[in-house]
Design an enzyme around this catalytic site. Structure first.
Site, mmCIF file in Angstrom:
data_model
loop_
_atom_site.group_PDB
_atom_site.id
_atom_site.type_symbol
_atom_site.label_atom_id
_atom_site.label_comp_id
_atom_site.label_asym_id
_atom_site.label_seq_id
_atom_site.Cartn_x
_atom_site.Cartn_y
_atom_site.Cartn_z
ATOM 1 N N LEU A 35 -113.126 98.338 -14.207
ATOM 2 C CA LEU A 35 -113.268 97.547 -15.490
ATOM 3 C C LEU A 35 -112.052 97.796 -16.436
ATOM 4 O O LEU A 35 -111.437 96.758 -16.814
ATOM 5 C CB LEU A 35 -114.580 98.321 -16.460
ATOM 6 C CG LEU A 35 -114.713 97.745 -17.650
ATOM 7 C CD1 LEU A 35 -114.886 96.449 -17.766
ATOM 8 C CD2 LEU A 35 -115.549 98.493 -18.565
ATOM 9 N N TYR A 60 -117.216 109.626 -13.823
ATOM 10 C CA TYR A 60 -117.497 109.831 -12.380
ATOM 11 C C TYR A 60 -118.528 108.990 -12.040
ATOM 12 O O TYR A 60 -119.753 109.027 -12.377
ATOM 13 C CB TYR A 60 -118.007 111.437 -12.147
ATOM 14 C CG TYR A 60 -118.232 111.547 -10.728
ATOM 15 C CD1 TYR A 60 -117.398 111.063 -9.699
ATOM 16 C CD2 TYR A 60 -119.010 112.672 -10.536
ATOM 17 C CE1 TYR A 60 -117.944 111.448 -8.328
ATOM 18 C CE2 TYR A 60 -119.430 112.874 -9.068
ATOM 19 C CZ TYR A 60 -118.809 112.514 -8.143
ATOM 20 O OH TYR A 60 -118.941 112.659 -6.775
ATOM 21 N N THR A 88 -124.656 103.012 -19.131
ATOM 22 C CA THR A 88 -125.251 102.271 -18.052
ATOM 23 C C THR A 88 -126.753 102.220 -18.296
ATOM 24 O O THR A 88 -127.707 102.555 -18.994
ATOM 25 C CB THR A 88 -125.076 103.309 -16.940
ATOM 26 O OG1 THR A 88 -125.870 102.970 -15.698
ATOM 27 C CG2 THR A 88 -125.790 104.782 -17.175
ATOM 28 N N TYR A 147 -126.530 110.994 -12.425
ATOM 29 C CA TYR A 147 -125.664 109.964 -13.223
ATOM 30 C C TYR A 147 -126.256 109.517 -14.409
ATOM 31 O O TYR A 147 -125.508 109.362 -15.481
ATOM 32 C CB TYR A 147 -125.221 108.649 -12.303
ATOM 33 C CG TYR A 147 -124.440 107.749 -12.681
ATOM 34 C CD1 TYR A 147 -123.063 107.742 -13.040
ATOM 35 C CD2 TYR A 147 -124.838 106.423 -13.301
ATOM 36 C CE1 TYR A 147 -122.384 107.005 -13.653
ATOM 37 C CE2 TYR A 147 -124.237 105.461 -13.698
ATOM 38 C CZ TYR A 147 -122.715 105.864 -14.209
ATOM 39 O OH TYR A 147 -122.039 104.638 -14.561
ATOM 40 N N TRP A 152 -124.412 97.042 -12.768
ATOM 41 C CA TRP A 152 -124.285 96.519 -11.468
ATOM 42 C C TRP A 152 -122.922 95.634 -11.604
ATOM 43 O O TRP A 152 -122.667 94.457 -11.240
ATOM 44 C CB TRP A 152 -125.465 95.495 -11.184
ATOM 45 C CG TRP A 152 -126.647 96.062 -10.937
ATOM 46 C CD1 TRP A 152 -127.212 97.025 -11.377
ATOM 47 C CD2 TRP A 152 -127.814 95.373 -9.971
ATOM 48 N NE1 TRP A 152 -128.397 97.383 -10.877
ATOM 49 C CE2 TRP A 152 -128.887 96.177 -10.118
ATOM 50 C CE3 TRP A 152 -127.940 94.206 -9.328
ATOM 51 C CZ2 TRP A 152 -130.066 95.909 -9.566
ATOM 52 C CZ3 TRP A 152 -128.801 93.823 -8.694
ATOM 53 C CH2 TRP A 152 -130.087 94.804 -8.745
HETATM 54 N N1 LIG Z 1 -119.719 100.659 -11.780
HETATM 55 C C1 LIG Z 1 -120.818 99.986 -12.443
HETATM 56 O O1 LIG Z 1 -121.515 99.358 -11.762
HETATM 57 C C2 LIG Z 1 -121.207 100.815 -13.646
HETATM 58 C C3 LIG Z 1 -122.436 100.185 -14.289
HETATM 59 C C4 LIG Z 1 -122.657 100.539 -15.503
HETATM 60 C C5 LIG Z 1 -121.738 101.265 -16.403
HETATM 61 N N2 LIG Z 1 -120.670 101.750 -15.800
HETATM 62 C C6 LIG Z 1 -119.786 102.384 -16.568
HETATM 63 O O2 LIG Z 1 -118.477 101.488 -16.851
HETATM 64 C C7 LIG Z 1 -117.490 102.482 -17.019
HETATM 65 C C8 LIG Z 1 -116.353 101.889 -15.972
HETATM 66 O O3 LIG Z 1 -116.754 101.665 -14.687
HETATM 67 P P1 LIG Z 1 -115.866 101.432 -13.250
HETATM 68 O O4 LIG Z 1 -116.902 100.920 -12.430
HETATM 69 O O5 LIG Z 1 -114.807 100.587 -13.781
HETATM 70 O O6 LIG Z 1 -115.325 102.819 -13.061
HETATM 71 P P2 LIG Z 1 -114.214 103.307 -11.963
HETATM 72 O O7 LIG Z 1 -113.678 102.062 -11.212
HETATM 73 O O8 LIG Z 1 -114.658 104.455 -11.334
HETATM 74 O O9 LIG Z 1 -112.963 103.573 -13.128
HETATM 75 C C9 LIG Z 1 -113.322 105.073 -13.861
HETATM 76 C C10 LIG Z 1 -111.748 105.683 -13.998
HETATM 77 O O10 LIG Z 1 -111.963 106.896 -14.517
HETATM 78 C C11 LIG Z 1 -111.126 107.919 -13.889
HETATM 79 N N3 LIG Z 1 -111.509 109.196 -13.978
HETATM 80 C C12 LIG Z 1 -112.575 110.017 -13.388
HETATM 81 N N4 LIG Z 1 -112.646 111.136 -14.038
HETATM 82 C C13 LIG Z 1 -111.515 111.281 -14.664
HETATM 83 C C14 LIG Z 1 -111.254 112.393 -15.694
HETATM 84 N N5 LIG Z 1 -111.709 113.490 -15.547
HETATM 85 N N6 LIG Z 1 -110.207 112.012 -16.589
HETATM 86 C C15 LIG Z 1 -109.779 111.040 -16.681
HETATM 87 N N7 LIG Z 1 -110.097 109.646 -16.076
HETATM 88 C C16 LIG Z 1 -111.153 109.936 -15.037
HETATM 89 C C17 LIG Z 1 -111.444 107.243 -12.135
HETATM 90 O O11 LIG Z 1 -110.013 107.979 -11.744
HETATM 91 P P3 LIG Z 1 -110.460 108.440 -10.075
HETATM 92 O O12 LIG Z 1 -110.826 106.962 -9.522
HETATM 93 O O13 LIG Z 1 -109.176 108.830 -9.840
HETATM 94 O O14 LIG Z 1 -111.575 109.246 -10.083
HETATM 95 C C18 LIG Z 1 -111.164 105.716 -12.578
HETATM 96 O O15 LIG Z 1 -109.937 105.365 -12.706
HETATM 97 C C19 LIG Z 1 -117.742 103.692 -16.721
HETATM 98 O O16 LIG Z 1 -118.075 104.608 -18.038
HETATM 99 C C20 LIG Z 1 -119.107 103.644 -16.110
HETATM 100 O O17 LIG Z 1 -119.943 104.681 -16.339
HETATM 101 C C21 LIG Z 1 -120.292 101.288 -14.575
#
Ligand SMILES: NC(=O)c1ccc[n+]([C@@H]2O[C@H](COP(=O)([O-])OP(=O)(O)OC[C@H]3O[C@@H](n4cnc5c(N)ncnc54)[C@H](OP(=O)(O)O)[C@@H]3O)[C@@H](O)[C@H]2O)c1
Length: 293
Positions: free
Chosen positions: A14, A65, A105, A129, A154
């Site tokens: 995102l 995470y 989420t 989670y 999702w």
């Molecule tokens: N993906 C979904 O379906 C979904 C659904 C509902 C809500 N969300 C929420 O939407 C947001 C974005 O999701 P996304 O899928 O884009 O996530 P993502 O691709 O996993 O990106 C999260 C980023 O946070 C970084 N990160 C992890 N641990 C960290 C730490 N300790 N300090 C600083 N940065 C850290 C990750 O680095 P690394 O990759 O190196 O770990 C990654 O670059 C999140 O808050 C997630 O909970 C996601």
């Protein structure tokens, strides 16, 4: 007046779309993007120090995470990043008197409602989670005066691991795919979500908002649509139950989000997931090797 906007988690799936959107939609503001290389939110002192030094007006925290099964197997890391990490960011936001935007989420809900969840519905997460993200929400709500919590679900997009890429990769390797057919939700394209986040910021929205593409489906029907739109519908898809999938984390069987508050306060309605998917696959067709099939 020029505002300083900081995105934490800027290199995630995102994050990359959001950075692009903020830079183009808010040309008069200064936008910074940090990720794990610049700041580890698990480290309280360092996190507060670095953020206080920048003194953002708006702090968008989307780092997490996000491996749902990984969280189930490593509860400590899940809470250290998603709950405690968010607490550290909220503390910094409060010290800077910044507005804090936090991404949460649909997995804060248990799925028993069987109709679209409102922002005011009581959360009851089924997995680690969801529990860790809910704890993050609570730190934001109690620790920051001006906060915006956006729950979504999702996600798929151009950057990062996601269901669409995984289905297309598997379709290049196998003749038959088994996909879960007893979880209902709304697949959401990160480019559409990024636009909605920018709009909510421009409207100075506060409180909790649900944001997802409209219409609903199961992972199985989503998978079928991905294959059809990619011209790979000769691959057979078998519907299976969550139990049969054997995944460590329990997911809600129904986690559709009611996005009426977004419509009411900003006029925005995200398009149906099938339209977004069509655009996404047309813009970023994944090249799949058919060798060995
Ligand atoms: N993906 C979904 O379906 C979904 C659904 C509902 C809500 N969300 C929420 O939407 C947001 C974005 O999701 P996304 O899928 O884009 O996530 P993502 O691709 O996993 O990106 C999260 C980023 O946070 C970084 N990160 C992890 N641990 C960290 C730490 N300790 N300090 C600083 N940065 C850290 C990750 O680095 P690394 O990759 O190196 O770990 C990654 O670059 C999140 O808050 C997630 O909970 C996601």
């Amino acid at each position: 007046m020029k505002r300083v906007i900081l995105v934490i988690g800027a290199k995630g799936m995102l994050g990359r779309d959001l950075m692009g959107d903020l830079l183009s939609s808010l040309p008069n503001d200064e936008v910074f993007g940090w990720d794990i290389e610049e700041i580890d939110i698990q480290k309280e002192e360092d996190t507060v120090f670095k953020i206080e030094k920048l003194r953002p007006d708006i702090l968008i925290h989307i780092a997490a995470y996000t491996d749902v099964d990984g969280c189930e197997l490593d509860k400590e890391k899940a809470f250290a990043v998603n709950a405690e990490g968010t607490k550290h960011v909220a503390l910094a936001a409060s010290r800077c008197r910044a507005k804090m935007v936090y991404l949460s989420t649909d997995y804060v809900f248990d799925g028993n409602k069987r109709e679209p969840y409102l922002e005011s519905d009581p959360p009851h997460p089924l997995n680690v989670y969801g529990r860790s993200k809910l704890e993050g929400e609570q730190y934001v709500q109690t620790g920051v005066k001006d906060s915006l919590i956006i729950r979504t679900q999702w996600l798929y997009g151009r950057y990062g691991k996601n269901f669409v890429a995984s289905i297309l990769q598997q379709a290049g390797e196998k003749r038959v795919l088994s996909i879960v057919n007893d979880q209902i939700g709304s697949p959401t394209y990160t480019a559409d979500l990024a636009k909605a986040i920018s709009a909510l910021i421009q409207f100075d929205a506060r409180g909790i908002f649900h944001v997802a593409n409209s219409d609903l489906c199961t992972w199985y029907t989503f998978g079928q649509a991905i294959l059809k739109l990619s011209g790979m519908d000769r691959v057979r898809v078998i519907p299976i139950s969550s139990k049969e999938s054997g995944r460590p984390a329990v997911r809600p069987s129904y986690s559709v989000l009611n996005c009426q508050r977004l419509k009411k306060e900003t006029g925005l309605v995200l398009r149906p997931w099938s339209e977004a998917l069509k655009d996404y696959l047309a813009a970023y067709p994944l090249r799949i090797s058919r060798e060995g099939r």
